[in-house]
Write a protein that holds these residues in place. Structure first.
Motif, PDB file in Angstrom:
ATOM      1  N   VAL A 375       0.861  -1.181   0.000  1.00 19.09           N
ATOM      2  CA  VAL A 375       0.000   0.000   0.000  1.00 19.09           C
ATOM      3  C   VAL A 375       0.899   1.233   0.000  1.00 19.09           C
ATOM      4  O   VAL A 375       2.066   1.168   0.409  1.00 19.09           O
ATOM      5  N   PRO A 376       0.404   2.412  -0.441  1.00 23.96           N
ATOM      6  CA  PRO A 376       1.219   3.631  -0.410  1.00 23.96           C
ATOM      7  C   PRO A 376       1.645   3.971   1.018  1.00 23.96           C
ATOM      8  O   PRO A 376       0.881   3.822   1.979  1.00 23.96           O
ATOM      9  N   ASN A 377       2.888   4.397   1.158  1.00 21.20           N
ATOM     10  CA  ASN A 377       3.432   4.768   2.475  1.00 21.20           C
ATOM     11  C   ASN A 377       2.770   6.057   2.949  1.00 21.20           C
ATOM     12  O   ASN A 377       2.882   7.098   2.287  1.00 21.20           O
ATOM     13  N   PRO A 378       2.055   6.015   4.103  1.00 15.17           N
ATOM     14  CA  PRO A 378       1.391   7.246   4.581  1.00 15.17           C
ATOM     15  C   PRO A 378       2.380   8.363   4.903  1.00 15.17           C
ATOM     16  O   PRO A 378       2.020   9.530   4.877  1.00 15.17           O
ATOM     17  N   ALA A 379       3.635   8.018   5.186  1.00 18.19           N
ATOM     18  CA  ALA A 379       4.620   9.059   5.502  1.00 18.19           C
ATOM     19  C   ALA A 379       4.973   9.890   4.279  1.00 18.19           C
ATOM     20  O   ALA A 379       5.507  10.996   4.400  1.00 18.19           O
TER      21      ALA A 379
END
Length: 612
Positions: A375-379
């Motif tokens: 999944v895309p890195n929230p950071a």
């Protein structure tokens, strides 16, 4: 505003009339066709006449006692009368006898067809249309589907092509529509071995004419078989495709009149409902052409081996420049680019979904080691980027690619080779293709996936006036009856919308849009601003005094006078008594009133007309 509203109302009425116009054509056509030639059921028998006279006497007695109620005129009913041929003709068949007398059903089998469908066992019947508007009007009906049908009849005498035209016409009604099938006629050639009992698809014919449809291809055939004067063989010649849209004739479930006219000058016309849909010449508008070309390409001629067809060649004297680098890449890293601030080099762009759970039935021996989906890195959502930063790629200004010699004109170019022309050994010139093979019978040899195809009023003649009279007595009467029985406007509009749902959009736009525009213009108009005094009195185009400028000049003079008087009073140290102040105020008020009177006096509205 009233003018705008009126224009919008006229626009709405115009759009409604345009949408209604197609549905009113049937009524107009009915009125044109009816004329004086249509019999109306207003003639009564003698007994009915006597009974009617008694009823009239009773009605007169009742009229003396009570006032007569208003009577509505009865709707005219079209009475069927079988057409009678008048003038020269070769066949005139209306089927109103109710029998197939004079017609022969084929008992043959079709070659090159499966045994179960090879027989011409399709059923024919003489009956009225299912939704007949003319009781008593009968026709020939194809009753079977997915079968071969063949029926024919002899002419009164053979038709010979000489100095008179040929007119063939008949009526067709696809009562149940048409999926795939034909409704064309064949004019069977006069030959010694013509046997109508064995009428099949290969029976020689002179002309084939009529509608045919399969899938989304709507055809109106006109084919004639031309005899080669050299070989004696026959070849089919097909007329060009009509430019008109023929779809309506196959889908509206109405009776249509098909007419073919061939003239001795080799011209032809194809008409539907007495309107020309195709026309041309037998010499120039048939495929393949009646006359072959005078010259043809020599089939034995071959292109020479040294024939050069290249218009351009590479320059043999060109050399690659010494500084030409074929290995230079097309793109290179941008050396000017700088990594954005806040770039997260240590953070990956994608990470394993922390909320993912390994399925219970996951077998690592069979499925391998389980890994959470990425999944895309929230950071990275708030950062300009994540991962190792790389310079963007730009086009390499030094890239030239692979070197090729420039192209120049080929000095040995000889053009595109073509075989030489020779005289056509099969050439002939027939300038009178109208003089076709005589025919002695008319037949219907059809395959159809739809039943209940209605045929009526077959007519062949050499006189156009006679054909038009037969059409008026037969098809014209039928057309008038169909027009009289057409449903009302609202019903037609609803039926049309059921077949074409997009018409609902037209109806809504035609009715709702003008109403919305009227409401918008009437309810959201700008409020009128208060009229200025000048606007109240200015009623002419003559030059008027500038009242506002005079008012401003007077006010400036009063202010100057007050400024002069107030310093003088202050220097003398005199105080203005209250009574004097009130008196001064009254004077100022009277001065203002005097000023307004002067303004109104100067107004052209209050001027009196001069006497001569």
């Amino acid at each position: 505003m009233d003018q705008k509203v009126g224009l919008l109302v006229l626009l709405a009425v115009g759009l409604l009339c345009l949408s209604v116009a197609p549905f009113s054509r049937a009524e107009d056509l009915m009125e044109d066709v009816l004329g004086d030639d249509v019999d109306v059921e207003d003639d009564l028998d003698l007994d009915l006449g006597l009974a009617g006279a008694e009823e009239e006497e009773q009605e007169e007695d009742l009229q003396d006692e009570a006032p007569a109620a208003p009577k509505t005129p009865p709707t005219p009913k079209v009475t069927y009368k079988a057409p009678e041929p008048m003038g020269e003709h070769f066949i005139a068949e209306s089927f109103d006898r109710g029998t197939l007398d004079g017609w022969v059903l084929s008992i043959a089998k079709k070659e090159d067809a499966d045994e179960d469908i090879a027989k011409y066992d399709g059923k024919w019947a003489v009956e009225e249309m299912k939704e007949s508007k003319l009781p008593g009007d009968k026709g020939l009906v194809l009753k079977s589907r997915a079968k071969h049908h063949a029926i024919s009849a002899q002419l009164l005498r053979p038709f010979t092509f000489d100095t008179k035209p040929l007119i063939v016409q008949y009526e067709v009604n696809f009562q149940a529509g048409i999926d795939c099938g034909g409704a064309y006629v064949k004019l069977l050639s006069q030959t010694p071995d013509l046997n109508l009992d064995l009428f099949v698809d290969k029976t020689p014919y002179t002309i084939m004419f009529g509608p045919d449809k399969c899938g989304e291809e709507y055809k109106l055939h006109f084919i004639f078989r031309h005899k080669n004067p050299k070989t004696g063989e026959y070849e089919e010649k097909h007329a060009k495709k009509p430019d008109s849209d023929l779809r309506t004739y196959y889908t509206d479930k109405k009776t249509h009149l098909y007419t073919l006219v061939l003239n001795p000058d080799n011209t032809f016309e194809v008409l539907v409902d007495q309107t020309v849909v195709n026309s041309g010449s037998l010499l120039t508008d048939m495929t393949p052409a009646v006359n072959p070309p005078a010259e043809i390409e020599d089939p034995d001629d071959q292109k020479p081996e040294d024939w050069d067809e290249r218009p351009k060649i590479q320059d043999p004297s060109a050399t690659k420049p010494e500084d030409w680098d074929e290995d230079a890449p097309a793109q290179v890293p941008d050396e000017v680019a700088v990594k954005p601030e806040g770039w997260l080099d240590e953070e990956p762009e994608y990470i394993g979904d922390p909320e993912a759970v390994k399925p219970e039935d996951w077998d690592e021996d069979m499925d391998g080691e389980w890994e959470a989906p990425q999944v895309p890195n929230p950071a990275c959502e708030t950062a300009p980027g994540c991962g190792a930063w790389k310079r963007p790629m730009i086009d390499n200004p030094n890239h030239k690619g692979k070197w090729k010699p420039p192209m120049i004109d080929n000095p040995n170019y000889q053009g595109v080779w073509k075989p030489r022309k020779i005289q056509n050994p099969a050439f002939f010139e027939d300038l009178q293709p109208f003089r076709m093979t005589a025919f002695s019978a008319v037949g219907l040899e059809l395959w159809s996936m739809t039943s209940d195809i209605f045929f009526d009023n077959f007519f062949i003649t050499d006189d156009r006036t006679t054909a038009d009279r037969w059409a008026a007595d037969g098809w014209g009467l039928k057309k008038a009856a169909e027009g009289a029985a057409d449903p009302g406007l609202a019903t037609q509009m609803l039926s049309a919308a059921e077949e074409r749902p997009w018409l609902w959009v037209v109806y809504v736009l035609t009715v709702a849009l003008p109403l919305v525009l009227i409401i918008v213009f009437c309810c959201t108009g700008k409020k009128k601003s208060a009229e200025t005094p000048a606007a109240e009195y200015k009623k002419t185009d003559e030059a008027q005094p500038d009242v506002k400028e005079e008012e401003e000049d007077d006010e400036e003079e009063e202010d100057k006078a007050e400024e002069k008087s107030s310093p003088a009073a202050e220097e003398n140290g005199e105080e203005i008594p209250a009574e004097d102040a009130d008196e001064d105020a009254g004077k100022e008020a009277s001065a203002d009133e005097k000023l307004e009177d002067d303004i109104l006096r100067r107004s052209p509205r209050n001027r009196k007309a001069r006497k001569d």
